[in-house]
Scaffold this motif. Structure first.
Motif, PDB file in Angstrom:
ATOM      1  N   LEU A  28      20.273  86.409 146.946  1.00 51.18           N
ATOM      2  CA  LEU A  28      21.659  86.217 146.238  1.00 51.18           C
ATOM      3  C   LEU A  28      22.297  87.556 145.995  1.00 51.18           C
ATOM      4  O   LEU A  28      23.430  87.702 145.923  1.00 51.18           O
ATOM      5  CB  LEU A  28      21.039  85.652 144.815  1.00 51.18           C
ATOM      6  CG  LEU A  28      22.128  85.332 143.762  1.00 51.18           C
ATOM      7  CD1 LEU A  28      23.102  84.454 144.405  1.00 51.18           C
ATOM      8  CD2 LEU A  28      21.366  84.969 142.506  1.00 51.18           C
ATOM      9  N   GLU A  31      24.957  88.204 148.445  1.00 47.75           N
ATOM     10  CA  GLU A  31      26.259  87.284 148.445  1.00 47.75           C
ATOM     11  C   GLU A  31      26.971  87.204 147.005  1.00 47.75           C
ATOM     12  O   GLU A  31      27.913  86.244 146.783  1.00 47.75           O
ATOM     13  CB  GLU A  31      25.696  85.869 148.942  1.00 47.75           C
ATOM     14  CG  GLU A  31      25.090  85.831 150.128  1.00 47.75           C
ATOM     15  CD  GLU A  31      25.895  86.086 151.397  1.00 47.75           C
ATOM     16  OE1 GLU A  31      27.279  85.670 151.364  1.00 47.75           O
ATOM     17  OE2 GLU A  31      25.468  86.904 152.360  1.00 47.75           O
ATOM     18  N   LEU A  35      30.120  84.778 145.998  1.00 51.05           N
ATOM     19  CA  LEU A  35      29.914  83.779 145.292  1.00 51.05           C
ATOM     20  C   LEU A  35      30.594  83.854 143.998  1.00 51.05           C
ATOM     21  O   LEU A  35      31.333  82.807 143.552  1.00 51.05           O
ATOM     22  CB  LEU A  35      28.410  83.504 144.790  1.00 51.05           C
ATOM     23  CG  LEU A  35      27.396  83.239 146.177  1.00 51.05           C
ATOM     24  CD1 LEU A  35      26.227  83.245 145.737  1.00 51.05           C
ATOM     25  CD2 LEU A  35      28.001  81.861 146.815  1.00 51.05           C
ATOM     26  N   ALA A  78      19.463  75.626 141.148  1.00 53.74           N
ATOM     27  CA  ALA A  78      20.697  76.065 140.499  1.00 53.74           C
ATOM     28  C   ALA A  78      20.984  75.209 139.586  1.00 53.74           C
ATOM     29  O   ALA A  78      20.726  73.835 139.275  1.00 53.74           O
ATOM     30  CB  ALA A  78      21.909  75.651 141.449  1.00 53.74           C
ATOM     31  N   LEU A  87      21.420  80.814 140.196  1.00 51.24           N
ATOM     32  CA  LEU A  87      21.006  80.314 141.598  1.00 51.24           C
ATOM     33  C   LEU A  87      19.753  80.909 141.934  1.00 51.24           C
ATOM     34  O   LEU A  87      19.362  82.050 141.403  1.00 51.24           O
ATOM     35  CB  LEU A  87      22.422  80.987 142.396  1.00 51.24           C
ATOM     36  CG  LEU A  87      23.801  80.312 142.197  1.00 51.24           C
ATOM     37  CD1 LEU A  87      24.876  80.937 142.971  1.00 51.24           C
ATOM     38  CD2 LEU A  87      23.616  78.549 142.244  1.00 51.24           C
ATOM     39  N   ARG A  90      16.718  83.735 146.288  1.00 56.39           N
ATOM     40  CA  ARG A  90      16.492  83.886 147.844  1.00 56.39           C
ATOM     41  C   ARG A  90      16.393  82.497 148.208  1.00 56.39           C
ATOM     42  O   ARG A  90      15.898  81.578 147.919  1.00 56.39           O
ATOM     43  CB  ARG A  90      15.125  84.649 148.223  1.00 56.39           C
ATOM     44  CG  ARG A  90      14.767  84.563 149.682  1.00 56.39           C
ATOM     45  CD  ARG A  90      13.527  85.225 149.672  1.00 56.39           C
ATOM     46  NE  ARG A  90      12.998  85.323 151.145  1.00 56.39           N
ATOM     47  CZ  ARG A  90      12.161  84.224 151.508  1.00 56.39           C
ATOM     48  NH1 ARG A  90      11.849  83.314 150.653  1.00 56.39           N
ATOM     49  NH2 ARG A  90      11.614  84.250 152.688  1.00 56.39           N
ATOM     50  N   LEU A  91      17.385  82.442 149.464  1.00 56.51           N
ATOM     51  CA  LEU A  91      17.255  81.110 150.055  1.00 56.51           C
ATOM     52  C   LEU A  91      16.613  81.172 151.618  1.00 56.51           C
ATOM     53  O   LEU A  91      17.269  82.112 152.510  1.00 56.51           O
ATOM     54  CB  LEU A  91      18.603  80.298 150.022  1.00 56.51           C
ATOM     55  CG  LEU A  91      18.955  79.889 148.921  1.00 56.51           C
ATOM     56  CD1 LEU A  91      20.462  79.158 149.000  1.00 56.51           C
ATOM     57  CD2 LEU A  91      18.177  78.775 148.494  1.00 56.51           C
ATOM     58  N   ASN A 100      21.834  78.673 155.238  1.00 55.61           N
ATOM     59  CA  ASN A 100      21.498  78.964 153.977  1.00 55.61           C
ATOM     60  C   ASN A 100      22.386  79.685 153.173  1.00 55.61           C
ATOM     61  O   ASN A 100      22.726  79.667 151.945  1.00 55.61           O
ATOM     62  CB  ASN A 100      20.428  80.398 154.326  1.00 55.61           C
ATOM     63  CG  ASN A 100      18.905  79.620 154.548  1.00 55.61           C
ATOM     64  OD1 ASN A 100      18.546  78.445 154.304  1.00 55.61           O
ATOM     65  ND2 ASN A 100      18.296  80.093 155.574  1.00 55.61           N
ATOM     66  N   ARG A 101      23.233  80.420 153.920  1.00 53.55           N
ATOM     67  CA  ARG A 101      24.658  80.925 152.864  1.00 53.55           C
ATOM     68  C   ARG A 101      25.556  79.868 152.668  1.00 53.55           C
ATOM     69  O   ARG A 101      26.226  80.052 151.732  1.00 53.55           O
ATOM     70  CB  ARG A 101      25.261  81.890 154.172  1.00 53.55           C
ATOM     71  CG  ARG A 101      26.605  82.584 153.468  1.00 53.55           C
ATOM     72  CD  ARG A 101      27.294  83.746 154.315  1.00 53.55           C
ATOM     73  NE  ARG A 101      26.180  84.905 154.387  1.00 53.55           N
ATOM     74  CZ  ARG A 101      25.902  85.081 155.846  1.00 53.55           C
ATOM     75  NH1 ARG A 101      25.968  84.264 156.673  1.00 53.55           N
ATOM     76  NH2 ARG A 101      25.074  86.061 155.809  1.00 53.55           N
ATOM     77  N   TYR A 104      24.261  78.461 149.259  1.00 51.78           N
ATOM     78  CA  TYR A 104      24.822  79.325 148.436  1.00 51.78           C
ATOM     79  C   TYR A 104      26.148  79.005 147.877  1.00 51.78           C
ATOM     80  O   TYR A 104      26.450  78.739 146.784  1.00 51.78           O
ATOM     81  CB  TYR A 104      24.741  80.918 148.588  1.00 51.78           C
ATOM     82  CG  TYR A 104      23.594  81.464 148.105  1.00 51.78           C
ATOM     83  CD1 TYR A 104      22.855  81.236 146.878  1.00 51.78           C
ATOM     84  CD2 TYR A 104      22.735  82.289 149.111  1.00 51.78           C
ATOM     85  CE1 TYR A 104      21.623  81.795 146.655  1.00 51.78           C
ATOM     86  CE2 TYR A 104      21.632  83.030 148.757  1.00 51.78           C
ATOM     87  CZ  TYR A 104      20.981  82.469 147.379  1.00 51.78           C
ATOM     88  OH  TYR A 104      19.813  83.204 146.892  1.00 51.78           O
ATOM     89  N   ALA A 108      27.647  77.292 144.482  1.00 53.22           N
ATOM     90  CA  ALA A 108      28.882  77.750 143.520  1.00 53.22           C
ATOM     91  C   ALA A 108      29.975  76.982 143.211  1.00 53.22           C
ATOM     92  O   ALA A 108      30.361  76.952 142.246  1.00 53.22           O
ATOM     93  CB  ALA A 108      29.159  79.250 144.388  1.00 53.22           C
TER      94      ALA A 108
END
Length: 607
Positions: A28, A31, A35, A78, A87, A90-91, A100-101, A104, A108
């Protein structure tokens, strides 16, 4: 050897039970900026901070390997509330960093549409998905990819009991066709988490007033606040110090908790690993028992007696305060008390500042008003000889229209500028930044050097300091007014400043705005020196304090002032852009340089 084998076995089982892809993990913190920009661009509340979500407990049906490894009991999901967007830290759920991005980004974007409650979790999320895809059709392919991959992560309905299978099918249908499911079939266990939906706000346990950490709000666009967790809490009578950390029972092998006596009233504890232990605990037990810390001294921040306090200048000034929840002012809600130091004595400039002050006086003396003669004026102090000779020439040549501007006058070229310096002297300024220097010492030096520079430039300026203890006692220390000279009396008042209490910043800015509005100069600068966020005891913390301060700054702008904040807070970039604007603050990374940086900043402010 046995310990090594056990560790490797635990590592192997956990890795296979988690079902994640650590090589494709996205953090997180990496990013956060993207986000934050996306959340606000899609209409999200700009005052919300971006914070790491706390794990939630789920009573789901787990596979044997997951039970053996002790995983899949808690999930970071989330959610958002009135103060923050939370959030996962870590994903790594999908076998692709790109996916995964995307997860996120989707969370958002979904959070920008609103929040859901326990009652409308199913229908609310479907409605938010429909609204988001309706407004931004370009997100449709992203959503479909996330749905396909999240369905693979969910349990197979054919392997579940009838009730749980019907519920899982309903969730799958709601994901594939948002808006098609109105109710969720009931089952004995919790449903498997829906990772692409928002969840209701997490509420503390029995002790709702005791929130561990997470009392600060970040407002930096795209900023990520430091990881602070909220935990469930309970109040207990006392800790039994004679009881060991764990009673050895067979049923306790896979589940046990421990009591760590952390002293809330003091800053230190004998448990060196208390932070690490608390980070692993789900339930924080709070006790009022003081037997374990009877040797500690508990400080109280009650106000000093009247005979030991500074001099009160008048009965106090009632000021409004902005309540962002009701979106309105609380009229006459705060009482600001102007004060004058009783212990201050006239003092010269400290010796260690003499050389720097001399250099600043030379630099700022170039800004002093200069006398200039204006020629060819209708009225003036004396005749303009050149204009008189030209008129005589015109008269002799018989020119009909003769110039009547025969005088010259002296005009002082002044800098049309006034500055009010407002210093934060709350208890946090008592912190040492090196072995022998406190923040308040650096603040005093900065005020002295800036005052010496302004005295040399002859710009009108005023000095005030503030602290607070609840809304009914906001201390506004008088150091120098605009109509007072800067001399040893003012220097003595600066040196008498001492830290104490809290930082109700909005009321102090409003009073400073009123004082500056009485000046006739064209440009009026309100320069705020602080070391932290606005806070006080009576709910003036977190978003409430930030929103009130932001409204006070906006009031100053509307009054024609230029508010500018100088801070040494490392986390200031998380909230000051929201409060003052992106160009109206500066963070001094090295606090020791504050006294020398202040005059340089002031010289550039009029530009």
């Amino acid at each position: 050897m046995e310990e090594w084998v056990g560790f490797k076995w635990h590592e192997y089982i956990t890795r296979h039970a988690m079902g994640e892809f650590p090589e494709h993990a996205i953090q997180l913190k990496d990013e956060a900026r993207t986000l934050g920009v996306l959340f606000r661009a899609l209409g999200g509340d700009p005052a919300l901070s971006l914070v790491v979500a706390e794990p939630r407990h789920f009573r789901t049906r787990r596979r044997f390997l997951q039970k053996l490894a002790g995983t899949h009991k808690k999930f970071e999901l989330a959610w958002r509330d009135e103060q923050s967007l939370r959030l996962p830290d870590r994903l790594a759920l999908f076998p692709s960093k790109h996916l995964n991005r995307d997860l996120y980004l989707w969370l958002a974007a979904l959070a920008a549409q609103g929040e859901c409650t326990e009652e409308d979790w199913l229908t609310g999320n479907q409605a938010m998905v429909q609204t988001l895809l309706g407004r931004w059709p370009g997100l449709e392919p992203v959503y479909q990819r996330l749905v396909r991959n999240s369905l693979q992560w969910r349990p197979d309905p054919t392997t579940l009991p009838d009730a749980e299978s019907r519920r899982e099918k309903a969730i799958r249908q709601a994901l594939i066709h948002p808006g098609s499911v109105d109710t969720l079939p009931e089952a004995d266990s919790d449903p498997w988490p829906v990772i692409i939906w928002l969840y209701p706000t997490m509420t503390p346990g029995k002790l709702t007033a005791q929130v561990i950490g997470d009392d600060n709000m970040s407002s930096k666009p795209g900023g990520l606040e430091k990881k602070r967790k909220r935990r469930r809490a309970e109040r207990v009578d006392a800790f039994d110090k004679d009881q060991g950390l764990m009673l050895f029972r067979l049923e306790s092998l896979f589940s046990w908790s421990e009591f760590i006596p952390v002293d809330r009233a003091g800053d230190d504890t004998e448990e060196e690993d208390a932070d690490a232990v608390a980070d692993d605990m789900d339930m924080i037990s709070v006790s009022s028992d003081r037997r374990e810390s009877s040797s500690a001294i508990k400080f109280d921040l009650d106000l000093p007696s009247e005979e030991n306090d500074d001099l009160h200048l008048g009965p106090g000034i009632h000021l409004p305060e902005w309540d962002w929840r009701s979106q309105g002012y609380r009229e006459k809600f705060c009482c600001l008390q102007p004060m004058l130091s009783k212990d201050s004595v006239p003092s010269p400039l400290p010796d260690h500042l003499s050389r720097s002050a001399m250099r600043l006086r030379r630099q700022f003396s170039a800004l002093k008003p200069l006398r200039q003669w204006e020629r060819r004026q209708i009225e003036g102090e004396e005749l303009d000889l050149d204009a008189c000779m030209e008129r005589e020439v015109q008269h002799r040549r018989g020119i009909g229209e003769i110039d009547q501007k025969l005088f010259r006058r002296c005009k002082q070229n002044q800098r049309d500028l006034a500055c009010l310096i407002l210093a934060d002297i709350s208890m946090s300024t008592d912190t040492y930044i090196n072995n022998n220097q406190r923040v308040i010492d650096i603040t005093r030096d900065g005020l002295q050097l800036l005052s010496e520079a302004l005295q040399a430039s002859r710009d009108p300026f005023a000095l005030f300091a503030f602290s607070s203890r609840r809304r009914d006692h906001i201390r506004f220390h008088h150091i120098k007014a605009f109509d007072e000279p800067y001399n040893d009396v003012s220097r003595g008042r600066i040196q008498a400043l001492e830290p104490g209490y809290y930082t109700r910043m909005g009321a102090a800015i409003r009073q400073a705005t009123r004082l500056l509005q009485g000046r006739h100069e064209h440009q009026k600068i309100l320069l705020l020196l602080t070391d932290g966020k606005p806070n006080d005891l009576d709910l003036y913390e977190g978003r409430y304090g930030v929103e009130d301060t932001r409204m006070a700054v906006q009031e100053a702008h509307k009054a024609g002032l230029t508010p500018f904040c100088v801070t040494i807070d490392d986390d200031a970039s998380e909230y000051l852009p929201y409060v003052f604007g992106s160009n109206n603050f500066v963070v001094i990374k090295d606090p020791v340089q504050l006294p020398l940086q202040l005059p340089k900043l002031y010289m550039n402010l009029p530009r």
